[in-house]
Scaffold this motif. Sequence first.
Motif, PDB file in Angstrom:
ATOM      1  N   LEU A  14      10.323  77.259  51.192  1.00 32.47           N
ATOM      2  CA  LEU A  14       8.950  76.507  50.488  1.00 32.47           C
ATOM      3  C   LEU A  14       9.135  74.986  49.551  1.00 32.47           C
ATOM      4  O   LEU A  14       7.975  74.407  50.764  1.00 32.47           O
ATOM      5  CB  LEU A  14       8.383  77.377  49.799  1.00 32.47           C
ATOM      6  CG  LEU A  14       7.477  78.523  50.239  1.00 32.47           C
ATOM      7  CD1 LEU A  14       7.260  79.685  49.023  1.00 32.47           C
ATOM      8  CD2 LEU A  14       7.045  78.580  51.648  1.00 32.47           C
ATOM      9  N   GLY A  15       9.754  75.126  49.028  1.00 33.39           N
ATOM     10  CA  GLY A  15       9.946  73.649  48.518  1.00 33.39           C
ATOM     11  C   GLY A  15      10.789  72.640  49.335  1.00 33.39           C
ATOM     12  O   GLY A  15       9.804  71.672  49.282  1.00 33.39           O
ATOM     13  N   VAL A  16      11.625  72.605  50.618  1.00 33.07           N
ATOM     14  CA  VAL A  16      11.563  71.822  51.084  1.00 33.07           C
ATOM     15  C   VAL A  16      10.464  71.482  52.421  1.00 33.07           C
ATOM     16  O   VAL A  16       9.713  69.924  52.667  1.00 33.07           O
ATOM     17  CB  VAL A  16      13.024  72.116  52.288  1.00 33.07           C
ATOM     18  CG1 VAL A  16      12.824  71.303  53.554  1.00 33.07           C
ATOM     19  CG2 VAL A  16      13.970  72.387  51.401  1.00 33.07           C
ATOM     20  N   LEU A  17       9.430  72.496  52.695  1.00 35.88           N
ATOM     21  CA  LEU A  17       8.079  71.455  53.096  1.00 35.88           C
ATOM     22  C   LEU A  17       7.237  71.403  52.817  1.00 35.88           C
ATOM     23  O   LEU A  17       6.673  70.168  52.954  1.00 35.88           O
ATOM     24  CB  LEU A  17       7.578  73.183  53.871  1.00 35.88           C
ATOM     25  CG  LEU A  17       8.513  73.903  55.334  1.00 35.88           C
ATOM     26  CD1 LEU A  17       7.743  75.318  55.155  1.00 35.88           C
ATOM     27  CD2 LEU A  17       8.366  72.822  56.260  1.00 35.88           C
ATOM     28  N   ALA A  18       7.016  71.923  50.773  1.00 35.49           N
ATOM     29  CA  ALA A  18       6.134  71.246  50.312  1.00 35.49           C
ATOM     30  C   ALA A  18       6.894  69.997  50.209  1.00 35.49           C
ATOM     31  O   ALA A  18       6.130  68.281  50.249  1.00 35.49           O
ATOM     32  CB  ALA A  18       6.125  71.515  49.072  1.00 35.49           C
ATOM     33  N   ALA A  19       7.914  69.266  49.847  1.00 32.87           N
ATOM     34  CA  ALA A  19       8.719  68.161  49.661  1.00 32.87           C
ATOM     35  C   ALA A  19       8.242  66.741  50.826  1.00 32.87           C
ATOM     36  O   ALA A  19       8.323  65.571  50.681  1.00 32.87           O
ATOM     37  CB  ALA A  19       9.997  67.839  49.500  1.00 32.87           C
ATOM     38  N   CYS A  20       8.392  67.605  51.777  1.00 27.90           N
ATOM     39  CA  CYS A  20       7.741  66.499  53.463  1.00 27.90           C
ATOM     40  C   CYS A  20       6.688  66.247  53.847  1.00 27.90           C
ATOM     41  O   CYS A  20       6.038  66.628  54.813  1.00 27.90           O
ATOM     42  CB  CYS A  20       8.708  67.320  54.513  1.00 27.90           C
ATOM     43  SG  CYS A  20      10.827  67.112  54.242  1.00 27.90           S
ATOM     44  N   GLY A  21       5.902  66.733  53.087  1.00 27.84           N
ATOM     45  CA  GLY A  21       4.005  66.546  52.798  1.00 27.84           C
ATOM     46  C   GLY A  21       3.319  67.509  53.550  1.00 27.84           C
ATOM     47  O   GLY A  21       2.436  67.683  53.874  1.00 27.84           O
TER      48      GLY A  21
ATOM     49  N   LEU B 277      13.388  81.890  54.729  1.00 23.87           N
ATOM     50  CA  LEU B 277      13.329  80.441  55.592  1.00 23.87           C
ATOM     51  C   LEU B 277      14.452  79.218  54.715  1.00 23.87           C
ATOM     52  O   LEU B 277      15.042  80.061  54.043  1.00 23.87           O
ATOM     53  CB  LEU B 277      12.137  79.640  54.414  1.00 23.87           C
ATOM     54  CG  LEU B 277      10.588  80.231  54.464  1.00 23.87           C
ATOM     55  CD1 LEU B 277       9.542  80.222  53.467  1.00 23.87           C
ATOM     56  CD2 LEU B 277       9.740  80.217  55.671  1.00 23.87           C
ATOM     57  N   ALA B 278      14.302  78.695  55.831  1.00 25.06           N
ATOM     58  CA  ALA B 278      15.839  77.964  55.428  1.00 25.06           C
ATOM     59  C   ALA B 278      15.499  76.797  54.608  1.00 25.06           C
ATOM     60  O   ALA B 278      14.274  76.614  54.181  1.00 25.06           O
ATOM     61  CB  ALA B 278      15.839  77.840  56.684  1.00 25.06           C
ATOM     62  N   ALA B 279      16.277  76.461  54.247  1.00 27.63           N
ATOM     63  CA  ALA B 279      16.034  75.503  52.805  1.00 27.63           C
ATOM     64  C   ALA B 279      16.779  74.206  53.752  1.00 27.63           C
ATOM     65  O   ALA B 279      16.748  73.379  53.951  1.00 27.63           O
ATOM     66  CB  ALA B 279      16.768  76.216  51.587  1.00 27.63           C
ATOM     67  N   ILE B 280      19.034  74.262  53.361  1.00 27.26           N
ATOM     68  CA  ILE B 280      19.290  73.522  53.781  1.00 27.26           C
ATOM     69  C   ILE B 280      18.904  72.895  55.835  1.00 27.26           C
ATOM     70  O   ILE B 280      18.726  71.542  55.524  1.00 27.26           O
ATOM     71  CB  ILE B 280      20.718  73.082  53.458  1.00 27.26           C
ATOM     72  CG1 ILE B 280      21.198  73.854  52.024  1.00 27.26           C
ATOM     73  CG2 ILE B 280      21.661  73.006  54.301  1.00 27.26           C
ATOM     74  CD1 ILE B 280      22.827  74.032  51.854  1.00 27.26           C
TER      75      ILE B 280
END
Length: 507
Positions: A326-333, A362-365
């Motif tokens: 979730l953090g990756v998606l949010a960090a990419c806008g 959900l994948a992170a890396i």
Amino acid sequence: MATAEQGAGRDTVDEAPGTAGVRPATEPAAGADPDGRAENGDPEAGRPAAGGTAVGKPALGDSATGRAPADAGHGGGAVAEPGGAGSGPPVPPRRGLLADASLSAVLAGLITVVVSCSGPLLVVLAAAAAGRLTDAQTASWVWAACVGSGVTCAVLSWWTRMPVITAFSTPGAAVLVGSLGDYTYPEAVGAFLVSGVLMALTGLTGVFGQIMRRVPPGIVAAMLAGVLFSFGVDLFAALDGAPLPVLAALATYLAVKQRSPRYAVAGALAAAVLATAVAPGLHAPSVAVGLTLPVFTAPEFTVSAVVGLAVPLAVVTMASQNAPGLGVLAACGYRPNDRLLITATGLASTALAPLGGHAVNLAAITAAISTGEESHRDPDRRYVAGLACGVFYLLAGVGGAALVGLFAVLPPQLIAVIAGVALLATFSSSLAQAVADERGRDAAVVTFLTTASGVTLGGVGSACWGLVLGLVTHLALNARRDRGDRGVRRDRRDRGRAARREREKAV
């Protein structure tokens, strides 16, 4: 802080029951109009920067479906209010898949699957060996992991119009390496099923998303940078054993990025493969080709397996995979709908458990490969990378037996070069966002260092501990300042009310 509206993947803000209006899903960007509204003459307000990363607080959507209203398209700008009051520029019509498709997005999906099926797959094979699984059961496990990831990638990316990248739980497989041998395989399958139900229920309640929405954006960006740090280091560490592929990939990446940034990663991938192919001592492996068929195993439910396997597997997957995902998606806008995504992956895990699938999440890396600018400059068209990732996952699952043999002999330096080059841009933008806010810089640094350390405590990976220690640092350093700020705002409000009362008396 700004959050991006990703076309049909944009979330609407929950309104009170019976309210038909939809509020704009953006907040003011740094240096933008104070209102931060697209209708004030800036249709790009609130959109991600060119690098695909919004400089601002990532907001995680919590609407019921994760889809925008039926009349929402891919274009930027705020969602129009009813009745035309304060409405922005017309929303362009929704494009079709062929119009959105691009070579760079398809290649990003391919690289994502290659990275996911290299190192993580070896962890799954180690867990299967620890559980004394037969060859047919092992191939079925690989089939379930790849097919589950492929179906969820494709369906969720198409539904949300975001590059939703899913994968099989690597930390979960690591937990199984040490404990799967203590249980029979039917007991393990029962534990997989219970774990999937627990994750689906956690996502359905929305509690997990509410927690993630309270994490400062700098800490989320620092966590992502820490996750990607090892890939950048491994890229240059590969110079010891494979200098030619590394130098060829870097040179091609820099040369192509000057002229056409979208194809820089694709050029670097081709250069690395060619350089590896001509390197001395490389022998083409002989891989058995054939279709893999899943094997059904009836689950058995025991208290010991639920406590010893299901609960640790669910906790580790949620903390070490879904939270960073979730953090990756949010960090990419993007504004991911946590209820939709986590519930869907939990249900997929439940359905695939009798076939050997331990967890889909959900994948992170690997998600960072398909969510950044290298996938496509337009954030609204990066969902194609998620669709392509799903297709390649499905192909890998159908040929699961051949995939096991292929990645067992693939040069590790090649994987390191491909992943490192593909994640360079995302790492740099995440690191810049992490230290942009001076007030939260110390907490971001603690998060980055903890995550980059790779420490594992209690079976929980470093990404989760980075978030925890970063939040503790943030609260410790800013609690008094926050109380002071609230006091100042309260005093100003009281003075304003007193002044209004005096004016009313004078009138």
